[in-house]
Scaffold this active site. Structure first.
Site, short mmCIF file in Angstrom:
data_model
loop_
_atom_site.label_atom_id
_atom_site.label_comp_id
_atom_site.label_asym_id
_atom_site.label_seq_id
_atom_site.Cartn_x
_atom_site.Cartn_y
_atom_site.Cartn_z
N GLU A 55 117.84 39.60 38.20
CA GLU A 55 119.02 39.28 38.40
C GLU A 55 119.47 37.77 38.58
O GLU A 55 120.73 37.39 38.06
CB GLU A 55 119.59 39.92 39.81
N ALA A 165 78.63 56.45 21.59
CA ALA A 165 77.42 55.44 21.36
C ALA A 165 76.36 56.44 20.71
O ALA A 165 76.20 57.58 20.96
CB ALA A 165 76.96 54.73 22.50
N ARG A 210 91.30 38.40 24.92
CA ARG A 210 91.07 37.05 23.83
C ARG A 210 91.99 37.24 22.61
O ARG A 210 92.17 36.54 22.20
CB ARG A 210 89.59 37.53 23.71
#
Length: 361
Positions: A55, A165, A210
């Site tokens: 504002e 994995a 990154r």
């Protein structure tokens, strides 16, 4: 109740608020547009904590043109003295004619007082225009104010058959560069990144932002019950790191503190870290959004404890087979009534991969 023009200007205020997605923490993301005679005379957003609110930035741009104008703001103007003076008082002083807020401020220090102050000064107010969109921008802030814990988002990458994995632990890389860059956008908007000691020992991640531009790094938090984090771990470099244990082992704690980490003991009844207490501590430190990048064990524990709010799953178009590692370590179910229901919020392609965003029902 609201005109097409009202929607148009509030949508503009929401777009402005999104500019602060990665910078306003621990404050909410807020945008403001000031309109007089159908024309925008001032606009702004809150950029960083301690700096002027949306504002004030909009009023400075509007100058004398703010008198008699309508103010569109994505969150109720503040009414208390914090790092900056109350925005509600500034709007009164500017003699604006009307204030439209997307949503009420969940902060108990405001919570309706900002609009009441404006009404007391004779300025008509209304709340609720595009409220759902405003809430989405500030889910973490609302969570911290109302539940005393951050909004917790679990991010993971998997093959189409739900594997994160190989069985030997190799996981780099399941997803492509576009998806990995998208993850850094999630990190940039997060106040803290949460992982477990298993991930630290297996992958040695840094969990820093990154691949996208950022002016700050999130706090890195490691759940490490017995302080096994190596003093040379990457996660201790490039920013602040909090190691949370179940029992402080003096010699290991001294080595981690010497490496730059903060060590905090939050023991749970089961001899592990009290995850609910950890989230309460992060909220106390001003964390609005926490993103989890961890293995199946910690992610599963957060889900099982009812502490996860959102899942962001990146699926790569490949198969790793039944022997590969799964997404979440959860107890076996005997009946379907025990399943965890999800509400899918978004599904889109990111490069060659797919991103699914879902929330716990």
């Amino acid at each position: 109740m609201f005109s097409p023009a009202d929607h148009q200007f509030m949508a503009q205020a929401l777009r402005l608020a999104a500019n602060g997605l990665a910078t306003t923490t621990p404050n909410p993301r807020v945008g403001c547009v000031i309109v007089r005679d159908g024309e925008v005379v001032g606009s702004g957003w809150h950029e960083r904590a301690g700096e002027p609110h949306a504002e004030i930035n909009a009023l400075r741009q509007a100058g004398d043109s703010a008198k008699g104008a309508t103010v569109y703001v994505t969150l109720e103007p503040c009414s208390h003295h914090g790092r900056t003076p109350p925005c509600a008082e500034a709007l009164v002083d500017a003699k604006v004619a009307r204030v439209v807020a997307a949503m009420r401020d969940p902060n108990p220090l405001v919570a309706g007082n900002g609009m009441a102050l404006l009404e007391l000064a004779g300025i008509p107010t209304v709340t609720g225009l595009m409220e759902a969109e405003a809430l989405e921008l500030n889910l973490g802030f609302v969570s911290r104010m109302t539940r005393k814990r951050p909004w917790l988002r679990i991010k993971t990458a998997a093959s189409l058959d739900g594997k994160t994995a190989l069985n030997n632990g190799v996981s780099q890389w399941i997803t492509g560069p576009d998806a990995r860059r998208d993850v850094h956008r999630l990190r940039a908007r997060s106040c803290a990144m949460l992982t477990g000691i298993g991930t630290v020992l297996a992958d040695d991640p840094s969990l820093t932002v990154r691949d996208v531009e950022t002016s700050r790094q999130p706090l890195r938090v490691v759940v490490d019950s017995s302080l096994q984090t190596p003093a040379a771990a990457k996660i201790l470099q490039g920013g602040a790191t909090l190691i949370v244990c179940a029992e402080e082992i003096t010699e290991r704690a001294v080595a981690l503190r010497a490496a730059g980490a903060e060590v905090l003991a939050l023991p749970g009844a089961d001899g592990r870290v009290d995850l609910a207490a950890l989230l309460a501590e992060l909220a106390r430190r001003g964390c609005n959004e926490v993103t989890v990048e961890a293995g199946a064990r910690l992610s599963g524990a957060l889900l099982q404890a009812g502490l996860a709010d959102e899942l962001v799953l990146y699926y790569a178009p490949l198969l790793l087979g039944d022997k590969a590692r799964g997404l979440f370590d959860l107890p076996e179910l005997d009946e379907m009534a025990g399943r965890k229901e999800l509400s899918v919020r978004d599904l889109r392609q990111i490069g060659r991969d797919f991103r699914l965003t879902a929330r716990l029902v």
